[in-house]
Design an enzyme around this catalytic site. Structure first.
Site, PDB file in Angstrom:
ATOM      1  N   SER A   7       0.844  -1.192   0.000  1.00  0.00           N
ATOM      2  CA  SER A   7       0.000   0.000   0.000  1.00  0.00           C
ATOM      3  C   SER A   7       0.879   1.241   0.000  1.00  0.00           C
ATOM      4  CB  SER A   7      -0.895   0.014   1.234  1.00  0.00           C
ATOM      5  OG  SER A   7      -1.469   1.298   1.373  1.00  0.00           O
ATOM      6  N   HIS A  30      -1.051  -1.187  -4.412  1.00  0.00           N
ATOM      7  CA  HIS A  30      -2.343  -0.938  -3.757  1.00  0.00           C
ATOM      8  C   HIS A  30      -2.478   0.561  -3.478  1.00  0.00           C
ATOM      9  CE1 HIS A  30      -5.866  -2.194  -1.372  1.00  0.00           C
ATOM     10  NE2 HIS A  30      -5.498  -1.277  -0.494  1.00  0.00           N
ATOM     11  N   ASP A  32      -4.830   3.466  -1.904  1.00  0.00           N
ATOM     12  CA  ASP A  32      -5.933   3.716  -0.973  1.00  0.00           C
ATOM     13  C   ASP A  32      -6.510   5.108  -1.190  1.00  0.00           C
ATOM     14  OD1 ASP A  32      -6.107   1.332   0.709  1.00  0.00           O
ATOM     15  OD2 ASP A  32      -4.051   1.814   1.274  1.00  0.00           O
ATOM     16  N   MET A  34      -9.313   7.766  -0.216  1.00  0.00           N
ATOM     17  CA  MET A  34     -10.238   8.091   0.888  1.00  0.00           C
ATOM     18  C   MET A  34     -10.785   9.499   0.705  1.00  0.00           C
ATOM     19  SD  MET A  34      -8.103   6.608   4.122  1.00  0.00           S
ATOM     20  CE  MET A  34      -7.091   5.129   3.981  1.00  0.00           C
ATOM     21  N   HIS A  63      -8.298   0.809  -4.200  1.00  0.00           N
ATOM     22  CA  HIS A  63      -9.258   0.531  -3.121  1.00  0.00           C
ATOM     23  C   HIS A  63      -9.992   1.833  -2.808  1.00  0.00           C
ATOM     24  CE1 HIS A  63      -9.571  -0.583   1.476  1.00  0.00           C
ATOM     25  NE2 HIS A  63     -10.759  -0.496   0.905  1.00  0.00           N
ATOM     26  N   MET A  65     -12.279   3.966  -0.845  1.00  0.00           N
ATOM     27  CA  MET A  65     -12.989   4.168   0.421  1.00  0.00           C
ATOM     28  C   MET A  65     -13.693   5.510   0.309  1.00  0.00           C
ATOM     29  SD  MET A  65      -9.952   2.714   2.830  1.00  0.00           S
ATOM     30  CE  MET A  65      -8.790   2.833   1.472  1.00  0.00           C
ATOM     31  N   MET A 136     -11.489  -6.501   4.820  1.00  0.00           N
ATOM     32  CA  MET A 136     -10.680  -5.612   5.670  1.00  0.00           C
ATOM     33  C   MET A 136     -10.358  -6.309   6.986  1.00  0.00           C
ATOM     34  SD  MET A 136     -10.135  -2.945   3.893  1.00  0.00           S
ATOM     35  CE  MET A 136      -9.190  -2.091   5.171  1.00  0.00           C
ATOM     36  N   ASP A 174      -6.540  -6.840   3.902  1.00  0.00           N
ATOM     37  CA  ASP A 174      -5.938  -5.511   3.969  1.00  0.00           C
ATOM     38  C   ASP A 174      -6.004  -4.992   5.400  1.00  0.00           C
ATOM     39  OD1 ASP A 174      -5.134  -2.887   3.576  1.00  0.00           O
ATOM     40  OD2 ASP A 174      -6.782  -2.358   2.227  1.00  0.00           O
TER      41      ASP A 174
HETATM   42  C1  DX5 Z   1      -6.474   1.145   5.456  1.00  0.00           C
HETATM   43  C2  DX5 Z   1      -5.959   0.852   4.077  1.00  0.00           C
HETATM   44  C3  DX5 Z   1      -4.803  -0.087   4.058  1.00  0.00           C
HETATM   45  C4  DX5 Z   1      -3.587   0.372   4.805  1.00  0.00           C
HETATM   46  C5  DX5 Z   1      -2.853  -0.851   5.273  1.00  0.00           C
HETATM   47  O1  DX5 Z   1      -7.692   1.803   5.345  1.00  0.00           O
HETATM   48  O2  DX5 Z   1      -6.983   0.288   3.284  1.00  0.00           O
HETATM   49  O3  DX5 Z   1      -4.485  -0.444   2.729  1.00  0.00           O
HETATM   50  O4  DX5 Z   1      -2.733   1.164   4.038  1.00  0.00           O
HETATM   51  O5  DX5 Z   1      -1.788  -0.450   6.069  1.00  0.00           O
HETATM   52  P1  DX5 Z   1      -1.021  -1.450   7.028  1.00  0.00           P
HETATM   53  O6  DX5 Z   1      -0.502  -2.571   6.188  1.00  0.00           O
HETATM   54  O7  DX5 Z   1       0.034  -0.590   7.611  1.00  0.00           O
HETATM   55  O8  DX5 Z   1      -2.033  -1.951   8.040  1.00  0.00           O
HETATM   56 ZN    ZN Z   2      -6.478  -0.563   1.252  1.00  0.00          ZN
END
Ligand code: DX5
Ligand code: ZN
Length: 216
Positions: A7, A30, A32, A34, A63, A65, A136, A174
């Site tokens: 990520s 990956h 993320d 948000m 991903h 969110m 998740m 994840d």
């Molecule tokens: C959290 C994200 C993850 C996050 C994982 O909302 O979707 O992808 O970056 O980070 P680690 O591996 O540090 O838990």
């Molecule tokens: Zn993620």
């Protein structure tokens, strides 16, 4: 084989190209996304996906969110996303199905995501349409949280449905994945592991990626 999707939330955003090059032995990047509404954090969006697209040959695993992702999935595909996953909690069942159709129509791989409080059964209406299901293993929003082992029952259930329906669908986890938790997720049936902190905090990133795959 187990796939690793580092990520970039844990990367240095001022040196994103460098940090994407550092994970070039991984399987997916990956990303993320948000929106500060679906989750209590704001990260990166469409222009960043577009900018990083030419910097790597790896598929971009995006991903989302974000609230009502159906509004944006086509734009993310056009920006260069290869896999686009949407949360089942982010819209109605009808709109989630529509989002998956729009991603598929763009020639990309659609998937659904479930938060820790969402039962495994929530993926069932969409499973036949999915190239990916993401479970998740932390509350979405932030990197660096602790893995929730209770989620493994959901991973086992979804792996069973994918198998019994004979689907070509990957199963991703994840959150909180590292050398100690990766084997737990793999044993439950996950084949794609997202890892942010565990990859980017490692002194030897290619070594850590091999370790997470179980190659060491
Ligand atoms: C959290 C994200 C993850 C996050 C994982 O909302 O979707 O992808 O970056 O980070 P680690 O591996 O540090 O838990
Ligand atoms: Zn993620």
């Amino acid at each position: 084989m187990i796939k690793i999707a580092p990520s970039i939330l844990s990367a240095d955003f001022a040196n994103l190209e460098r940090d994407i090059r550092r994970i070039d032995t991984a399987d997916y990047v990956h990303v993320d996304v948000m929106d500060g509404l679906f989750v209590p954090n704001i990260t990166i969006g469409i222009p960043v996906v577009k900018s990083i697209r030419p910097t790597t040959a790896l598929p971009l695993d995006v991903h989302l969110m974000i609230d009502r992702p159906v509004r944006y999935v086509e734009t993310f595909c056009q920006a260069g996303a290869d896999i686009v996953t949407v949360h089942v909690e982010a819209d109605t069942e009808e709109n989630t199905g529509k989002a998956l159709e729009l991603i598929r129509a763009q020639g990309r791989r659609p998937g659904v995501v479930i938060k820790p409080g969402t039962p495994a059964e929530a993926v069932l209406p969409f499973l036949d349409q999915c190239a990916m299901v993401l479970v998740m293993t932390v509350e979405p929003g932030f990197g660096g949280q602790a893995f929730m082992p209770d989620m493994m029952d959901k991973v086992r259930a979804i792996r069973g449905w994918i198998h019994s329906r004979g689907l070509d669908c990957e199963l991703e986890v994840d959150g909180g994945i590292g050398p100690a938790t990766a084997p737990v997720a793999v044993a439950a049936g996950a084949n794609v592991l997202v890892a942010g902190s565990a990859v980017y905090k490692a002194a030897d990133i290619p070594g850590r990626i091999r370790e997470l795959r179980g190659q060491n």
